[in-house]
Design a protein around this motif. Structure first.
Motif, PDB file in Angstrom:
ATOM      1  N   HIS A 150      -7.134  -4.558  -4.497  1.00  0.00           N
ATOM      2  CA  HIS A 150      -5.966  -4.897  -3.677  1.00  0.00           C
ATOM      3  C   HIS A 150      -5.029  -3.693  -3.622  1.00  0.00           C
ATOM      4  O   HIS A 150      -5.100  -2.804  -4.464  1.00  0.00           O
ATOM      5  N   ALA A 151      -4.124  -3.675  -2.632  1.00  0.00           N
ATOM      6  CA  ALA A 151      -3.338  -2.473  -2.322  1.00  0.00           C
ATOM      7  C   ALA A 151      -2.689  -1.785  -3.536  1.00  0.00           C
ATOM      8  O   ALA A 151      -2.769  -0.566  -3.662  1.00  0.00           O
ATOM      9  N   THR A 152      -2.056  -2.552  -4.400  1.00  0.00           N
ATOM     10  CA  THR A 152      -1.300  -1.922  -5.492  1.00  0.00           C
ATOM     11  C   THR A 152      -2.194  -1.122  -6.447  1.00  0.00           C
ATOM     12  O   THR A 152      -2.001   0.091  -6.589  1.00  0.00           O
ATOM     13  N   PRO A 153      -3.205  -1.749  -7.090  1.00  0.00           N
ATOM     14  CA  PRO A 153      -4.072  -0.918  -7.934  1.00  0.00           C
ATOM     15  C   PRO A 153      -4.846   0.125  -7.127  1.00  0.00           C
ATOM     16  O   PRO A 153      -5.032   1.264  -7.592  1.00  0.00           O
ATOM     17  N   ALA A 154      -5.263  -0.235  -5.911  1.00  0.00           N
ATOM     18  CA  ALA A 154      -6.066   0.690  -5.089  1.00  0.00           C
ATOM     19  C   ALA A 154      -5.380   2.032  -4.909  1.00  0.00           C
ATOM     20  O   ALA A 154      -6.014   3.086  -4.970  1.00  0.00           O
ATOM     21  N   ALA A 155      -4.056   2.021  -4.695  1.00  0.00           N
ATOM     22  CA  ALA A 155      -3.334   3.254  -4.387  1.00  0.00           C
ATOM     23  C   ALA A 155      -3.307   4.241  -5.555  1.00  0.00           C
ATOM     24  O   ALA A 155      -2.930   5.400  -5.381  1.00  0.00           O
ATOM     25  N   PHE A 156      -3.721   3.818  -6.753  1.00  0.00           N
ATOM     26  CA  PHE A 156      -3.753   4.724  -7.902  1.00  0.00           C
ATOM     27  C   PHE A 156      -5.103   5.414  -8.058  1.00  0.00           C
ATOM     28  O   PHE A 156      -5.224   6.386  -8.792  1.00  0.00           O
ATOM     29  N   ILE A 157      -6.131   4.890  -7.365  1.00  0.00           N
ATOM     30  CA  ILE A 157      -7.482   5.391  -7.638  1.00  0.00           C
ATOM     31  C   ILE A 157      -8.280   5.700  -6.381  1.00  0.00           C
ATOM     32  O   ILE A 157      -9.282   6.409  -6.444  1.00  0.00           O
ATOM     33  N   ALA A 158      -7.856   5.148  -5.234  1.00  0.00           N
ATOM     34  CA  ALA A 158      -8.658   5.286  -4.004  1.00  0.00           C
ATOM     35  C   ALA A 158      -7.885   6.069  -2.951  1.00  0.00           C
ATOM     36  O   ALA A 158      -6.665   6.224  -3.034  1.00  0.00           O
ATOM     37  N   HIS A 159      -8.626   6.572  -1.963  1.00  0.00           N
ATOM     38  CA  HIS A 159      -8.035   7.318  -0.841  1.00  0.00           C
ATOM     39  C   HIS A 159      -8.700   6.833   0.440  1.00  0.00           C
ATOM     40  O   HIS A 159      -9.753   7.327   0.821  1.00  0.00           O
ATOM     41  N   THR A 177       9.637   7.297  -4.372  1.00  0.00           N
ATOM     42  CA  THR A 177       8.763   8.428  -4.721  1.00  0.00           C
ATOM     43  C   THR A 177       9.212   9.136  -6.009  1.00  0.00           C
ATOM     44  O   THR A 177       8.401   9.785  -6.671  1.00  0.00           O
ATOM     45  N   ALA A 178      10.500   9.004  -6.350  1.00  0.00           N
ATOM     46  CA  ALA A 178      11.014   9.655  -7.562  1.00  0.00           C
ATOM     47  C   ALA A 178      10.434   9.027  -8.828  1.00  0.00           C
ATOM     48  O   ALA A 178      10.428   9.651  -9.889  1.00  0.00           O
ATOM     49  N   ILE A 179       9.904   7.807  -8.727  1.00  0.00           N
ATOM     50  CA  ILE A 179       9.246   7.186  -9.896  1.00  0.00           C
ATOM     51  C   ILE A 179       8.072   8.070 -10.331  1.00  0.00           C
ATOM     52  O   ILE A 179       7.874   8.350 -11.511  1.00  0.00           O
ATOM     53  N   TYR A 180       7.297   8.520  -9.339  1.00  0.00           N
ATOM     54  CA  TYR A 180       6.173   9.436  -9.596  1.00  0.00           C
ATOM     55  C   TYR A 180       6.685  10.735 -10.223  1.00  0.00           C
ATOM     56  O   TYR A 180       6.182  11.193 -11.248  1.00  0.00           O
ATOM     57  N   ASP A 181       7.702  11.329  -9.576  1.00  0.00           N
ATOM     58  CA  ASP A 181       8.245  12.603 -10.069  1.00  0.00           C
ATOM     59  C   ASP A 181       8.758  12.473 -11.502  1.00  0.00           C
ATOM     60  O   ASP A 181       8.536  13.342 -12.339  1.00  0.00           O
ATOM     61  N   LYS A 182       9.454  11.386 -11.770  1.00  0.00           N
ATOM     62  CA  LYS A 182      10.045  11.191 -13.088  1.00  0.00           C
ATOM     63  C   LYS A 182       8.969  10.936 -14.142  1.00  0.00           C
ATOM     64  O   LYS A 182       9.076  11.386 -15.289  1.00  0.00           O
ATOM     65  N   ALA A 217       0.841  -1.205   0.000  1.00  0.00           N
ATOM     66  CA  ALA A 217       0.000   0.000   0.000  1.00  0.00           C
ATOM     67  C   ALA A 217       0.878   1.256   0.000  1.00  0.00           C
ATOM     68  O   ALA A 217       0.742   2.130  -0.868  1.00  0.00           O
ATOM     69  N   ALA A 218       1.798   1.339   0.950  1.00  0.00           N
ATOM     70  CA  ALA A 218       2.710   2.487   0.987  1.00  0.00           C
ATOM     71  C   ALA A 218       3.606   2.496  -0.249  1.00  0.00           C
ATOM     72  O   ALA A 218       3.897   3.559  -0.811  1.00  0.00           O
ATOM     73  N   GLY A 219       4.026   1.313  -0.687  1.00  0.00           N
ATOM     74  CA  GLY A 219       4.889   1.218  -1.878  1.00  0.00           C
ATOM     75  C   GLY A 219       4.193   1.767  -3.112  1.00  0.00           C
ATOM     76  O   GLY A 219       4.768   2.545  -3.876  1.00  0.00           O
ATOM     77  N   ALA A 220       2.925   1.379  -3.312  1.00  0.00           N
ATOM     78  CA  ALA A 220       2.196   1.848  -4.491  1.00  0.00           C
ATOM     79  C   ALA A 220       1.832   3.326  -4.363  1.00  0.00           C
ATOM     80  O   ALA A 220       1.800   4.046  -5.365  1.00  0.00           O
ATOM     81  N   THR A 221       1.575   3.810  -3.152  1.00  0.00           N
ATOM     82  CA  THR A 221       1.262   5.240  -2.974  1.00  0.00           C
ATOM     83  C   THR A 221       2.492   6.097  -3.298  1.00  0.00           C
ATOM     84  O   THR A 221       2.365   7.210  -3.807  1.00  0.00           O
ATOM     85  N   ALA A 222       3.691   5.566  -3.029  1.00  0.00           N
ATOM     86  CA  ALA A 222       4.914   6.289  -3.424  1.00  0.00           C
ATOM     87  C   ALA A 222       4.960   6.474  -4.941  1.00  0.00           C
ATOM     88  O   ALA A 222       5.278   7.560  -5.430  1.00  0.00           O
ATOM     89  N   PHE A 223       4.603   5.432  -5.691  1.00  0.00           N
ATOM     90  CA  PHE A 223       4.614   5.523  -7.164  1.00  0.00           C
ATOM     91  C   PHE A 223       3.454   6.374  -7.675  1.00  0.00           C
ATOM     92  O   PHE A 223       3.595   7.136  -8.619  1.00  0.00           O
ATOM     93  N   SER A 224       2.277   6.213  -7.070  1.00  0.00           N
ATOM     94  CA  SER A 224       1.069   6.854  -7.610  1.00  0.00           C
ATOM     95  C   SER A 224       1.001   8.331  -7.256  1.00  0.00           C
ATOM     96  O   SER A 224       0.449   9.123  -8.016  1.00  0.00           O
ATOM     97  N   ALA A 225       1.564   8.709  -6.093  1.00  0.00           N
ATOM     98  CA  ALA A 225       1.348  10.079  -5.609  1.00  0.00           C
ATOM     99  C   ALA A 225       2.614  10.759  -5.104  1.00  0.00           C
ATOM    100  O   ALA A 225       2.566  11.918  -4.694  1.00  0.00           O
ATOM    101  N   GLY A 226       3.740  10.065  -5.095  1.00  0.00           N
ATOM    102  CA  GLY A 226       5.010  10.717  -4.767  1.00  0.00           C
ATOM    103  C   GLY A 226       5.220  11.023  -3.301  1.00  0.00           C
ATOM    104  O   GLY A 226       6.028  11.880  -2.964  1.00  0.00           O
ATOM    105  N   VAL A 227       4.491  10.333  -2.418  1.00  0.00           N
ATOM    106  CA  VAL A 227       4.698  10.572  -0.981  1.00  0.00           C
ATOM    107  C   VAL A 227       5.087   9.272  -0.271  1.00  0.00           C
ATOM    108  O   VAL A 227       4.605   8.201  -0.610  1.00  0.00           O
ATOM    109  N   LYS A 228       5.983   9.412   0.718  1.00  0.00           N
ATOM    110  CA  LYS A 228       6.278   8.297   1.625  1.00  0.00           C
ATOM    111  C   LYS A 228       5.197   8.330   2.695  1.00  0.00           C
ATOM    112  O   LYS A 228       5.021   9.346   3.382  1.00  0.00           O
ATOM    113  N   THR A 229       4.460   7.252   2.829  1.00  0.00           N
ATOM    114  CA  THR A 229       3.377   7.212   3.804  1.00  0.00           C
ATOM    115  C   THR A 229       3.496   5.952   4.655  1.00  0.00           C
ATOM    116  O   THR A 229       4.452   5.182   4.500  1.00  0.00           O
ATOM    117  N   TYR A 230       2.539   5.761   5.558  1.00  0.00           N
ATOM    118  CA  TYR A 230       2.621   4.628   6.483  1.00  0.00           C
ATOM    119  C   TYR A 230       2.166   3.318   5.818  1.00  0.00           C
ATOM    120  O   TYR A 230       1.355   3.337   4.882  1.00  0.00           O
TER     121      TYR A 230
END
Ligand code: MG
Ligand code: ZN
Length: 371
Positions: free
Chosen positions: A141-150, A359-364, A91-104
């Motif tokens: 599931h966590a990985t796709p969820a982090a791109f579309i859900a909050h 998180t740089a994956i998102y930025d890039k 969940a945190a891993g995918a949110t780093a890619f989807s939104a560029g933040v380190k989260t819990y």
């Protein structure tokens, strides 16, 4: 005369540098980031859940010493740790890619303080681009969820499913139909999707490869009520779904597309300390990579980025192994914190060499798109 023309850009520059101006993005990019030579029209982000270097290596050798991954000219490494743990979860891993933040660990599209953070998929939608997701887990599931859900917790599957109705994602394929039509709150999200101009179907009704696709509608296809089967038990949709997605999304918008494709179950093999499970899922994911690469080569305007959220199992290839007979070792039934490889192909791929934060994956990706 000259001064008059200089004044406006100078004022704009001052406004942009004002300390009161909030940053436009969550960017952690340094100033020495290379300039994008050519912006891609489309980005395909492919995530092998739990796919560390050993998972790739074992898949490579068991596949006759070849993988489509070898065709990627740019290779980098990313630091996968999360906002509250050196060992991230998906969940945190995918949110780093989807939104560029380190989260819990457990967070879906929210920051450390549980507030929602806009994802690259949502931003692409806002810009009139087409968007899609494919997973070999449930689509909530966590990985796709982090791109579309909050949502605060990755376990809130019904809330995640409801968030699919809040965007206009054009295409999605994965399991988890029951979170849409057998809900505690009684909502019929399948009906709601249909009234939002989605074509909705499932493997219960027809084969994905035989669907008569209507390009005037959005496309949702469920591959299981709950978790899809492992590839060793007959699951075979990741490659055809990837081919269909590229074809569909390319037609859907002339502004380009963002597609996320997940090989979800490499991780589950790792949790089970099951080397054969890891290898069959790795090879299945690599076939989908081949399909994406065929599209990108033909198209010439597509950037493909491939990485993992983390490694799973502390997987090793032990002494006495041969290419045909991997003797595996595992250190854990959980995830590990080892650096994770990144592979890139196409316009903008030059951004992905080196070592950087997840998180740089998102930025890039945003930099590549020119957002
Ligand atoms: Mg996953
Ligand atoms: Zn896992």
């Amino acid at each position: 005369m000259q001064r008059k023309y200089l004044l406006l850009p100078l004022l704009l520059l001052l406004a942009a540098c004002s300390p009161n101006t909030p940053p436009l993005t969550n960017s952690t990019l340094s100033n020495d980031e290379p300039v994008v030579r050519k912006h891609p029209k489309n980005i395909i982000l492919m995530i092998g859940d739990g796919m560390g270097l050993t998972q790739i290596t074992a898949g490579l050798y068991k596949n006759g010493n070849k993988l489509n991954l070898e065709k990627f000219p740019i290779v980098g490494l990313q630091k996968s740790y999360s906002g509250d743990n050196l060992v991230t979860d998906s969940a945190a891993g995918a949110t780093a890619f989807s939104a560029g933040v380190k989260t819990y660990n457990g967070a879906i599209g929210v920051r450390m303080d549980s507030t929602a953070v806009k994802t690259i998929l949502e931003e692409a939608e806002e810009r009139g681009m087409a968007t899609g997701m494919i997973a070999t887990s449930t689509i909530v599931h966590a990985t796709p969820a982090a791109f579309i859900a909050h949502v605060k917790s990755r376990n809130d599957y019904e809330d995640i499913a409801a968030d699919f109705l809040k965007t206009n994602i054009d295409f999605f394929v994965g399991g988890g139909k029951s979170y849409f039509d057998k809900r505690k709150d009684g909502r019929d999200l399948i009906g709601e999707l249909r009234s939002k101009n989605y074509f909705v179907s499932s493997t219960d009704e027809e084969d994905l490869t035989k669907v008569a696709v209507d390009f005037n509608r959005n496309f949702a296809f469920f591959t299981a009520d709950a978790d899809p089967a492992p590839v060793s038990k007959g699951r075979d949709y990741l490659t055809p779904a990837t081919k269909l997605a590229t074809l569909f999304l390319e037609k859907k918008s002339d502004k380009g597309f963002f597609l996320m494709v997940e090989g979800s179950q490499i991780d589950w093999g790792g949790h089970g300390n099951n080397s054969d499970y890891i290898i069959s899922e790795m090879i299945d994911f690599d076939k989908a990579i081949g399909a994406a690469l065929d599209f990108a080569k033909e198209d010439g305007e597509t950037l493909i980025v491939i990485t993992a959220d983390h490694e799973t199992g502390g997987y090793a290839i032990n002494t006495g192994s041969t290419m045909d007979n991997i003797i595996p070792g595992f250190t854990t039934k959980s995830h590990t914190a080892v650096l994770i490889p990144v592979f890139a192909y196409g316009p903008g791929s030059e951004l992905f060499g080196g070592i950087y934060e997840n998180t740089a994956i998102y930025d890039k990706m945003r930099l590549a798109f020119g957002f």
